[in-house]
Structure formats: C-alpha cells, structure tokens
Write an enzyme that holds these catalytic residues in place. Structure first.
Site, short mmCIF file in Angstrom:
data_model
loop_
_atom_site.label_atom_id
_atom_site.label_comp_id
_atom_site.label_asym_id
_atom_site.label_seq_id
_atom_site.Cartn_x
_atom_site.Cartn_y
_atom_site.Cartn_z
N ARG A 106 0.57 -1.35 0.17
CA ARG A 106 0.33 -0.06 0.18
C ARG A 106 0.76 1.02 -0.40
NH1 ARG A 106 -4.99 0.95 1.12
NH2 ARG A 106 -5.92 2.79 2.37
N HIS A 133 -6.14 1.28 -7.60
CA HIS A 133 -6.62 0.50 -6.90
C HIS A 133 -7.56 -0.83 -7.02
CE1 HIS A 133 -7.44 -0.16 -1.96
NE2 HIS A 133 -8.06 0.48 -2.07
N GLN A 136 -9.52 -3.43 -5.03
CA GLN A 136 -10.84 -2.65 -4.79
C GLN A 136 -12.16 -2.87 -5.67
OE1 GLN A 136 -11.77 -0.81 -1.97
NE2 GLN A 136 -13.82 -0.86 -2.46
N ASP A 228 -16.85 8.83 -4.38
CA ASP A 228 -15.49 8.50 -3.43
C ASP A 228 -15.12 9.64 -2.51
OD1 ASP A 228 -13.38 7.38 -1.33
OD2 ASP A 228 -12.05 7.68 -3.51
N CYS A 269 -16.48 3.07 -1.50
CA CYS A 269 -15.13 2.57 -0.57
C CYS A 269 -14.49 2.69 0.67
CB CYS A 269 -14.08 2.88 -1.82
SG CYS A 269 -13.28 4.21 -2.26
N ARG A 297 -13.93 -6.88 0.16
CA ARG A 297 -12.49 -6.55 -0.03
C ARG A 297 -11.90 -8.34 0.34
NH1 ARG A 297 -9.97 -1.61 -0.12
NH2 ARG A 297 -8.65 -3.74 0.11
#
Length: 316
Positions: A106, A133, A136, A228, A269, A297
């Site tokens: 990450r 991502h 996701q 988001d 998300c 996830r």
C-alpha cells in the site's frame, strides 16, 4: 533466485479468463465460509504487507483472509523499512521476496510498487497507489454481480473525483462488459492518455465509457451510483478548493432518485466523509451496499491470493 508467479499491480496484469477465475474462487471461498468451512489452501504460505498509508479495510481483509486460508502475514510499516531510504529498493525487494510467498504493498506512489515488483522473486500485489486500486475493483464488481446476478451491460455511474479507485473500476468494468459513466468537474477528469491506458485491456461486449459532467444526467438509468472522498490522503492542502468545486456532486436522496430506478444501489470504497460527498440518508439507506462491499474486499482478495500463489503461470 528466479522470479516466480505473477504480479497484480493493475488490471492489465490479468486476462479476462484469469479475472473470471479469481471471481470464481472468491465466490466459492465466500460460500465455503458461509457454510462454516475454511479450506486451508494457503497453509504454510506467508504474505508480507508493506504499508506507507493508514488502513482499516485493506489491512484487515488481507490479514483475516490469509488466516482463514491457513497462511500467515507479516505487517511492515514504512517507518520500519524506510522504503528507498534506509536501504535500496532492490535490496528490500530481493531480501523480503526471498522469505515470503507474496507481497501486498500500500504505497504513496505507483512507481514504488512497480519498482519493488521489478526486483521481486514473488508476486507483488498493489494494495493501493495514487494511480490504481485494483483490489478495490475486485470487491466492487463482486458486490455488483452478487446484487444483480451479472455484470454485462449494467450501468455504473461514478460521481466525483476521477481518482485511482475510478481508474481501476473502469479497467475492471471493461474486462467484464459493464457500462461506466464518469461525472467529474472539468479540472478533475481523466486525461485522454489516462483513458487510453485504462481501456487498453481485454474488453467484453457490453462495455462502454461515457463522460458526463452533469451528475443528474450521468446517473439517469444507472444501476449503481459510486462515489469516493473528494480529498484523498496527501491532498489536504486542496481541501477548501475541492469541497467548493465538488459540492454539486454530492450523492444525496435527490441524486439517487434521479436514476429513475428503485433498484439502484449505492457504493463507496470508504472511509467516507459523511455530509460531504455523501449524506447519511444514502449511506444508511436501503439502497446502500457499503458494508457488503467492504466485506467483499476480503473475499475477493482471498480469490486473488489463492490464484496468485497456486495457479498463476509466470510466463502467461
């Protein structure tokens, strides 16, 4: 030592059939868990976790998923590694990848993940960068497929910043045949170069990509509305400007009603800034699938981990 396995840095790293297989594994493992079964498909395997950014869902989903599959994780914060500072990226990558079976990174910069992967002997997973991502996106499409029974031809309206999450959503939707319409302010849209890169994947019939700056026009007929945060980590200095520019893009009851469909679902998300990009009315309403999406996830990443560590062909 030689590199083994494959990397998952963007959706372009997998083919359509491989993405199908990841989803199949995710659905099977989720059904197994619901039935009280947790097959130890990764017993003895170790996943290294390098995190330069804070996390709730990403860390827990990887750690819980590996534990359920019989494997283990090693969590490494950036302050312990000093990525590219305390020692070279090449040394970090070669040493760490000689001890673990896969690495999830990450990172603040996309280039950090690609650089780590270039020296790694084991698969490297992009657990979030400023550009993509992909994990996701796996959870997003798994959630949508569970809701509607299919993905082909479904209309997904992205409302807000054209960011890393939107980027991976577009690429994944192209591979699965879903329609995407992006509604962003003029100065916060994808460039033509970015669009070309995101859609340079194997595409299924049914995929389309539109850009509509008016959010009410964008969501008309949508099966999914997705948003988001307007201010991501690292953009704090832009908060005042962004909040003003994005105010018309708030997902509220009126925008949900503008789809003309009662079956439309809402995705985010997370983490969300309630009262900014989305209202409590939507977040906690009957059309919200944010909890199911977050839970997926773990299930989607379990499918990815099993595929990467046991099935993926290095030369594919």
């Amino acid at each position: 030592m030689k590199a083994t396995g494959r990397h998952f840095i963007t959706l372009s790293d997998v083919r359509q059939q491989e993405l199908d297989r990841i989803f199949d594994l995710a659905r099977t493992l989720k059904a197994d868990m619901a039935a009280g079964k947790r097959p130890k498909l990764l017993e003895g395997r170790v996943l290294g976790l390098i995190f330069e950014k804070m996390s709730l869902r990403t860390r827990v989903s990887f750690e819980a998923g590996m534990a359920q599959l019989g494997g283990a994780t090693i969590f490494l914060e950036d302050q312990h590694i000093g990525f590219g500072k305390r020692e070279s990226v090449a040394d970090i990558s070669r040493v760490l990848s000689s001890m673990v079976d896969a690495i999830a990174f990450r990172a603040k910069k996309h280039s950090s993940v690609t650089q780590l992967a270039s020296y790694s002997y084991c698969p490297v997973i992009n657990a979030l960068t400023d550009r993509a991502h992909p994990c996701q996106a796996l959870a997003d499409l798994l959630t949508i497929q569970e809701e509607f029974g299919h993905l082909n031809g479904l209309r997904i309206a992205w409302v807000g910043d054209s960011n890393n999450v939107a980027a991976s959503l577009i690429a994944a939707s192209a591979m699965m045949g879903a329609q995407v319409v992006v509604s962003s302010p003029a100065d916060y849209q994808f460039s033509s170069e970015e669009v070309a890169r995101l859609t340079a994947v194997e595409k299924r019939p049914g995929f389309s990509l539109e850009f509509e700056p008016d959010p009410k026009k964008a969501v008309a007929g949508a099966d999914v509305i997705y948003t988001d945060v307007w201010v991501s980590m690292g953009q704090e200095s832009e908060e005042a400007v962004r909040c003003k520019v994005f105010a018309p893009y708030q997902v509220n009851g009126d925008l949900m009603a503008a789809t003309g469909k009662k079956e439309t679902i809402f995705l985010h998300c997370l983490p969300a800034r309630r009262g900014l990009e989305v209202t409590d009315e939507v977040m906690d309403g009957p059309q919200s699938r944010i909890v199911e999406q977050a839970a997926n996830r773990m299930h989607a990443q379990k499918g990815l981990l099993v595929w990467l560590m046991t099935e993926a062909k290095a030369d594919a």
